[in-house]
Design an enzyme around this catalytic site. Structure first.
Site, mmCIF file in Angstrom:
data_model
loop_
_atom_site.group_PDB
_atom_site.id
_atom_site.type_symbol
_atom_site.label_atom_id
_atom_site.label_comp_id
_atom_site.label_asym_id
_atom_site.label_seq_id
_atom_site.Cartn_x
_atom_site.Cartn_y
_atom_site.Cartn_z
ATOM 1 N N SER A 1 0.850 -1.181 0.000
ATOM 2 C CA SER A 1 0.000 0.000 0.000
ATOM 3 C C SER A 1 0.893 1.241 0.000
ATOM 4 O O SER A 1 2.121 1.132 0.055
ATOM 5 C CB SER A 1 -0.895 0.015 1.241
ATOM 6 O OG SER A 1 -1.744 -1.096 1.279
ATOM 7 N N GLU B 1 3.045 11.479 -10.309
ATOM 8 C CA GLU B 1 2.125 10.805 -11.211
ATOM 9 C C GLU B 1 0.708 10.952 -10.675
ATOM 10 O O GLU B 1 0.495 10.984 -9.460
ATOM 11 C CB GLU B 1 2.469 9.314 -11.327
ATOM 12 C CG GLU B 1 3.913 9.043 -11.709
ATOM 13 C CD GLU B 1 4.291 7.567 -11.551
ATOM 14 O OE1 GLU B 1 3.384 6.737 -11.311
ATOM 15 O OE2 GLU B 1 5.482 7.245 -11.647
ATOM 16 N N LYS C 1 -2.763 9.787 -9.406
ATOM 17 C CA LYS C 1 -3.190 8.574 -8.705
ATOM 18 C C LYS C 1 -4.522 8.126 -9.302
ATOM 19 O O LYS C 1 -5.563 8.713 -9.027
ATOM 20 C CB LYS C 1 -3.324 8.825 -7.206
ATOM 21 C CG LYS C 1 -3.586 7.571 -6.397
ATOM 22 C CD LYS C 1 -3.574 7.864 -4.906
ATOM 23 C CE LYS C 1 -3.770 6.588 -4.105
ATOM 24 N NZ LYS C 1 -5.068 5.960 -4.351
ATOM 25 N N ASP D 1 -7.837 6.183 -9.923
ATOM 26 C CA ASP D 1 -8.811 5.538 -9.039
ATOM 27 C C ASP D 1 -9.362 4.315 -9.758
ATOM 28 O O ASP D 1 -10.428 4.340 -10.359
ATOM 29 C CB ASP D 1 -9.927 6.524 -8.691
ATOM 30 C CG ASP D 1 -10.737 6.061 -7.487
ATOM 31 O OD1 ASP D 1 -10.322 5.087 -6.836
ATOM 32 O OD2 ASP D 1 -11.779 6.675 -7.211
ATOM 33 N N ARG E 1 -4.313 -7.346 -7.129
ATOM 34 C CA ARG E 1 -3.440 -7.089 -5.991
ATOM 35 C C ARG E 1 -3.763 -7.989 -4.808
ATOM 36 O O ARG E 1 -2.879 -8.424 -4.088
ATOM 37 C CB ARG E 1 -3.577 -5.619 -5.573
ATOM 38 C CG ARG E 1 -2.753 -5.226 -4.372
ATOM 39 C CD ARG E 1 -2.824 -3.711 -4.213
ATOM 40 N NE ARG E 1 -2.194 -3.284 -2.980
ATOM 41 C CZ ARG E 1 -2.825 -3.201 -1.812
ATOM 42 N NH1 ARG E 1 -4.094 -3.528 -1.743
ATOM 43 N NH2 ARG E 1 -2.191 -2.805 -0.731
ATOM 44 N N TYR F 1 2.729 1.729 -14.530
ATOM 45 C CA TYR F 1 3.643 2.722 -13.964
ATOM 46 C C TYR F 1 4.715 2.146 -13.054
ATOM 47 O O TYR F 1 5.506 2.906 -12.473
ATOM 48 C CB TYR F 1 2.843 3.762 -13.164
ATOM 49 C CG TYR F 1 1.835 3.174 -12.202
ATOM 50 C CD1 TYR F 1 0.478 3.246 -12.499
ATOM 51 C CD2 TYR F 1 2.222 2.534 -11.036
ATOM 52 C CE1 TYR F 1 -0.469 2.698 -11.647
ATOM 53 C CE2 TYR F 1 1.291 1.992 -10.178
ATOM 54 C CZ TYR F 1 -0.057 2.073 -10.483
ATOM 55 O OH TYR F 1 -0.985 1.522 -9.635
ATOM 56 N N LYS G 1 -3.427 12.750 -1.174
ATOM 57 C CA LYS G 1 -4.851 12.575 -1.462
ATOM 58 C C LYS G 1 -5.496 13.950 -1.603
ATOM 59 O O LYS G 1 -5.271 14.838 -0.781
ATOM 60 C CB LYS G 1 -5.540 11.786 -0.348
ATOM 61 C CG LYS G 1 -4.976 10.385 -0.133
ATOM 62 C CD LYS G 1 -5.200 9.475 -1.325
ATOM 63 C CE LYS G 1 -6.646 9.060 -1.457
ATOM 64 N NZ LYS G 1 -7.086 8.084 -0.460
ATOM 65 N N CYS H 1 -42.441 28.565 14.752
ATOM 66 C CA CYS H 1 -41.317 29.175 14.048
ATOM 67 C C CYS H 1 -40.238 29.585 15.050
ATOM 68 O O CYS H 1 -40.532 30.262 16.042
ATOM 69 C CB CYS H 1 -41.809 30.395 13.278
ATOM 70 S SG CYS H 1 -40.487 31.377 12.537
ATOM 71 N N CYS I 1 -40.203 33.721 15.128
ATOM 72 C CA CYS I 1 -41.283 34.573 15.650
ATOM 73 C C CYS I 1 -42.309 33.819 16.478
ATOM 74 O O CYS I 1 -43.282 34.414 16.953
ATOM 75 C CB CYS I 1 -41.981 35.288 14.498
ATOM 76 S SG CYS I 1 -42.901 34.166 13.412
ATOM 77 N N CYS J 1 -43.656 29.154 7.864
ATOM 78 C CA CYS J 1 -44.138 30.070 8.890
ATOM 79 C C CYS J 1 -45.216 30.940 8.248
ATOM 80 O O CYS J 1 -44.998 31.501 7.169
ATOM 81 C CB CYS J 1 -42.993 30.928 9.414
ATOM 82 S SG CYS J 1 -43.528 32.285 10.479
ATOM 83 N N CYS K 1 -42.656 37.929 10.178
ATOM 84 C CA CYS K 1 -41.547 37.112 10.676
ATOM 85 C C CYS K 1 -40.218 37.795 10.367
ATOM 86 O O CYS K 1 -39.897 38.042 9.196
ATOM 87 C CB CYS K 1 -41.594 35.731 10.031
ATOM 88 S SG CYS K 1 -40.240 34.654 10.526
#
Length: 735
Positions: free
Chosen positions: A83, A113, A115, A117, A136, A231, A319, A413, A416, A431, A436
């Site tokens: 990892s 480079e 990363k 996903d 992996r 890579y 990240k 409310c 008010c 309300c 108000c």
């Protein structure tokens, strides 16, 4: 936090992390995002660091990562697939760079480079031929997916003869490593097909790639449109290359797909710049990335640094600011808007998301709170929609505290104390009080906002003080303010001498100038600023284009031939009655398939206008107070009619054309918003996405995925020079 509390929290986190690891690696069916998972793992690491006695060899923090399933034959990797340690911000990246400098006495060259996903791969070649491909897995043992990998078009089955750099003559035997990924466009098509067939869609492109690699039938994998970026190498001694930069060049020569977006950096500033540029263009790339990998270039230097139990010391993954994190929901409060709508708001334990601290997020309405089953005390997943607007996705149910109760909308409310009601057929609670204070503040703030009249500097605190002092009751009162009133405004604080702090002359002058400038805003923005329910910014622009004065709009609202229906029935009732009376299947806007539709002329010429919008505009103009405010705005010199371009002689030479803008317009210096406004002024539509109905895509510098999609759909692509010529001549090139 006491050690006992920390131990209890750590145990719950471990169970939760193991649960999600199993779903992710074994089932290919994650329940939460990577960023949310990382947030849970980070909290556990911090607890174990603060309380070393909690560290357990079986803790997920001690694992390299991954699981090995039993669906495919196991493959033992020739060298462990480690990892990477993470740097969650540039500060943590700098700590790692400082360790490099300490180890070597100075900064050493590194390779940056993107990363990717995706799903990690190990490809083995014997005498230049692909003989095995493996996932992996847990880093030591993976799964044999050779048959599936052979279906991916950019994986070479035989290395190119041009691939030199082997220590001995003859075909090369080597194990290389990289990532299989699914392009964004392919992912969208895959999920669209899944929904059409009533199958569960994939959560993200990475999961789609992993699931596609682990199909029993290689033909399924072949239909998933996977790609790869290679890579790395398992054993650098296999090749006569001295570092990562040379390795990438060899991989290209051997026929592998190598990401072109790489850089060899010799200073921390260059590394920062690469990371910042990668983040800026992230959304424009045709594939997903979640960070930048920084590696020491020299293989000899890598060997001298070695590895920890789970990761190499010579590499780190920066990240991107995570789009999603977990935090605690401390409370749910109610915010009253300018229309009286009462919106539940999540009060969060502050957490940094996408580079800024998030402490509050709208929950929209009671139905959404119940749908997501949010309860005070929950650990919740938070993200920024579009990297801007905080959003609570939902709770982590397994971390819910005992006794957490469902949330209920209050009866009164909070501003008010008037009753809160929910009208039939509506989602929002409101309300009912016209006095108000919260509604007044929100209406006045909306008028001064950037999208409306844009009164720069007129913030919530100043508006609130002006309301309290009796200087502001409605939007027309802005234009009665002078420097004297503003300069003497009590800001509710005292200085060191105990004297009240005033707004002051400098700020007063700036505000008066901003108020004066607001008088020149276009009619559409004035219309939007009035806060008519259902009339947003785009609808205000549409109305202003077809109804170019406030007087004409009022006349049409009050004399519409079918107002008897609007007064007598709700929109839903009118829909139902048109079906019952006339046998139609009409659906708003403006009862499109109903014989009643012609009675709504001239509203039908305004795209997107619905019965609800007409009814709302009518209700606005029927209120005498609103008509009085408009009269005072007219006396103050506000623009209550559109310019010549919106009148009968408006330039509509681009009418019927839809444009999409991508990249930066360097030659003109215009922003995409400004360019879009220029196109709209000539009758064109401007869209944010490319489809087969798009007329043209204008591609500036660094055009991204929208350009690629235009090419794939055969949509004409224009340069900035072409775009400027269109603005000058009002003529688009023939398609």
């Amino acid at each position: 936090m006491s050690e006992a509390d920390a131990a209890a929290r750590a145990e719950r986190l471990r169970k939760e992390i193991e649960h999600h690891s199993y779903l992710y690696f074994v089932q290919d069916a994650p329940e939460i995002s990577d960023a949310a998972f990382d947030s849970l793992m980070r909290e556990l690491r911090e607890l174990e660091a603060a309380f070393p006695g909690l560290v357990d060899p079986a803790s997920p923090t001690q694992r390299v990562g991954g699981f090995v399933g039993d669906q495919f034959a196991p493959v033992t990797h020739s060298h462990r697939m480690y990892s990477l340690d993470n740097a969650m911000d540039l500060g943590e990246l700098d700590v790692w760079i400082d360790r490099l400098k300490a180890a070597f006495g100075a900064m050493v060259p590194v390779v940056c480079e993107l990363k990717i996903d995706g799903s990690s791969l190990a490809l083995t070649y014997a005498d230049g031929l692909l003989v095995q491909a493996a996932t992996r897995g847990d880093g030591t043992t993976g799964e044999d997916v050779t048959a599936n990998i052979r279906t991916i078009k950019d994986v070479p089955l035989r290395l190119r003869d041009e691939a030199a750099a082997a220590p001995a003559a003859g075909p090369v035997s080597v194990e290389v490593r990289g990532e299989a990924y699914m392009p964004k466009q392919s992912f969208e098509a895959l999920n669209a097909a899944a929904r059409a067939e009533d199958r569960a869609p994939f959560a993200n492109p990475r999961n789609a790639a992993a699931g596609s690699l682990r199909q029993k039938d290689p033909a399924v994998t072949a239909g998933r449109d996977l790609s790869t970026f290679i890579y790395a190498i398992a054993d650098e001694a296999t090749l006569a290359v001295s570092g990562q930069w040379e390795l990438l060049a060899w991989l290209r020569s051997a026929g592998f797909h190598v990401n072109p977006d790489v850089a060899r950096c010799e200073t921390a500033e260059e590394v920062h710049s690469f990371c910042e540029q990668a983040l800026a263009k992230r959304d424009e790339l045709p594939y997903e990335i979640d960070g930048v990998v920084v590696k020491v270039d020299s293989f000899a230097s890598q060997a001298s640094m070695g590895h920890t139990a789970r990761a190499p010391r010579w590499a780190i993954a920066y990240k991107f600011p995570p789009e999603e994190k977990t935090t605690r929901l401390l409370d749910i409060t109610v915010q009253v808007g300018r229309t009286g709508a009462c919106t539940p708001v999540a009060e969060l334990d502050p957490v940094v998301v996408a580079g800024s601290t998030v402490a509050r997020a709208t929950l929209h309405n009671l139905d959404e709170v119940r749908r997501k089953d949010l309860r005070i005390g929950d650990t919740v997943i938070v993200r920024k929609a579009g990297d801007v607007i905080p959003e609570v996705l939902g709770p982590v149910l397994r971390l819910r505290p005992d006794g957490a109760a469902s949330w209920q909308m209050p009866r009164d409310c909070p501003s008010c104390s008037s009753p809160i009601v929910r009208e039939e057929g509506e989602v929002a609670f409101r309300c009912v009080s016209i006095d108000c204070p919260a509604q007044s503040l929100e209406r006045l703030m909306h008028w001064a906002s950037r999208g409306a009249l844009d009164i720069e500097g007129m913030g919530e605190e100043i508006v609130g003080r002006l309301i309290k002092a009796g200087h502001l009751r409605d939007v027309a009162d802005y234009y009665l303010l002078d420097e004297g009133v503003l300069a003497s405004l009590d800001m509710g604080r005292v200085n060191v001498k105990g004297e009240p702090i005033r707004l002051g002359e400098t700020m007063a002058k700036k505000l008066v100038a901003a108020i004066e400038a607001s008088k020149g805003r276009p009619f559409a923005r004035v219309l939007f600023g009035l806060g008519i329910r259902h009339v947003g910014k785009t609808m205000a622009e549409q109305i202003a284009a077809h109804c170019p004065s406030i007087e004409l709009l009022e006349q049409r609202a009050l004399t519409c031939p079918v107002l008897v229906f609007l007064d007598r029935y709700s929109v839903d009732e009118l829909e139902q009655k048109t079906r019952d009376w006339l046998g139609t299947t009409s659906r708003d806007p403006l009862l499109v398939s109903s014989p009643l539709r012609p009675a709504f002329e001239p509203w039908t010429e305004i795209e997107g206008v619905s019965v609800a919008i007409v009814k709302s505009i009518r209700a606005f103009f029927r209120a005498s107070d609103n008509r009085a405010v408009i009269g005072r705005l007219r006396s103050a010199g506000l623009t209550l009619e559109a310019g010549p371009e919106a009148a009968e002689g408006r330039d509509m030479r681009l009418a019927g054309l839809t444009f999409v803008l991508t990249g930066s317009l360097v030659q003109s210096g215009m922003t995409r918003t400004e360019a879009g406004e220029a196109l709209k002024a000539r009758g064109a539509k401007v869209s944010g996405s490319v489809s087969a109905k798009t007329s043209y895509v204008v591609a500036g510098e660094a055009a991204g995925s929208k350009y690629d999609k235009a090419v794939s759909l055969g949509v004409p692509v224009l340069s900035e020079a072409d775009f400027l010529a269109i603005l000058e001549t009002g003529q688009a090139p023939s398609r």
